[in-house]
Write a protein that holds these residues in place. Structure first.
Motif: not given
Length: 262
Positions: A213-215, A218-221, A231-233
């Protein structure tokens, strides 16, 4: 199983093309798994393979008989690596010291084996220090660890050194984790214990899944503040990983295989 999942994820995301050879290399521990968090899997497997033998040996060893070996391990496996990082940060140069050159402590299980042994003796030998004392030690060691990291990074960057991150061989981190463990060890009842119990049982599955989910996000946010984005990630990865582990754990057989639930 998770190695296959992450490998397929890497293929679908375009990180690499499919290769049977590369997949087999990962599955038989001949190269690193696709997910960065899989660095610990070989260590965990090694510990669990030999843990029964270590447990049998520890039953016949008194705590006072381990003082000299424990002191040597703490100095060479934890204190010296931390001191070397401090030296590098302040000078920008690696000292001419190799702690593994002449003294081989790998037979102890290394830093991870020593941490397991410390946990065992903490459980079997009640501490004479009160919980309030361990709480003070925990708070002080946490503040010291934050100060250590801040100083190492700020001074290290001035000298072109960028390797002062905290790892499991950091002596302050060992003190912090040990004191926190000792603080919570005598507790028998905890508010919200069912929630904490589930998280503790699902933690390894959450750890294995979170990087997916981080991967993905990461580029979307796109937020400039690194602190806010982190914090959001964290919230997204923890929430979705927990949900995934819960879904997989509904079927007990699937849960045991994929997320190692009981």
């Amino acid at each position: 199983m998770w190695g296959i999942i992450y490998y397929v994820y890497g293929v679908l995301s375009g990180a690499h093309s499919f290769s049977v050879k590369a997949l087999l290399y990962e599955l038989f521990f001949l190269q690193h798994y696709e997910g960065v968090q899989f660095w610990c899997i070989p260590n965990i497997i090694g510990i669990y393979i030999f843990l029964p033998f270590v447990a049998m040996a520890l039953k016949h060893i008194r705590l006072k008989d381990l003082r000299i070996p424990a002191a040597a391990c703490l100095i060479y496996l934890f204190l010296l690596p931390s001191a070397i990082i401090v030296h590098c940060a302040f000078t920008g140069n690696n000292p001419d010291i190799n702690t593994n050159a002449y003294l081989n402590l790998s037979f102890s299980g290394g830093i991870y084996g020593i941490l397991v042994i410390m946990g065992y003796f903490s459980k079997t030998n009640p501490s004479k220090i009160k919980r309030s004392g361990w709480l003070v030690i925990s708070v002080l060691s946490f503040l010291l660890l934050v100060a250590y990291q801040y100083v190492i990074l700020t001074i290290g960057r001035r000298h072109g050194y960028d390797g002062g991150f905290v790892w499991y061989d950091n002596i302050i981190l060992v003190l912090l984790s040990f004191s926190v463990f000792q603080f919570f060890l005598p507790m028998r009842r905890v508010r919200g214990s069912r929630c904490f119990k589930w998280i503790s049982e699902a933690s390894f599955g959450i750890y294995l899944a979170h990087n997916l989910f981080i991967g993905l996000f990461n580029n979307i946010i796109t937020i400039n503040s690194h602190l806010i984005k982190t914090g959001i990630l964290f919230a997204i990865a923890f929430g979705l990983s927990s949900f995934l582990v819960w879904i997989l754990g509904i079927n007990k057989r699937v849960g045991r295989i994929l997320v190692y639930t009981r």
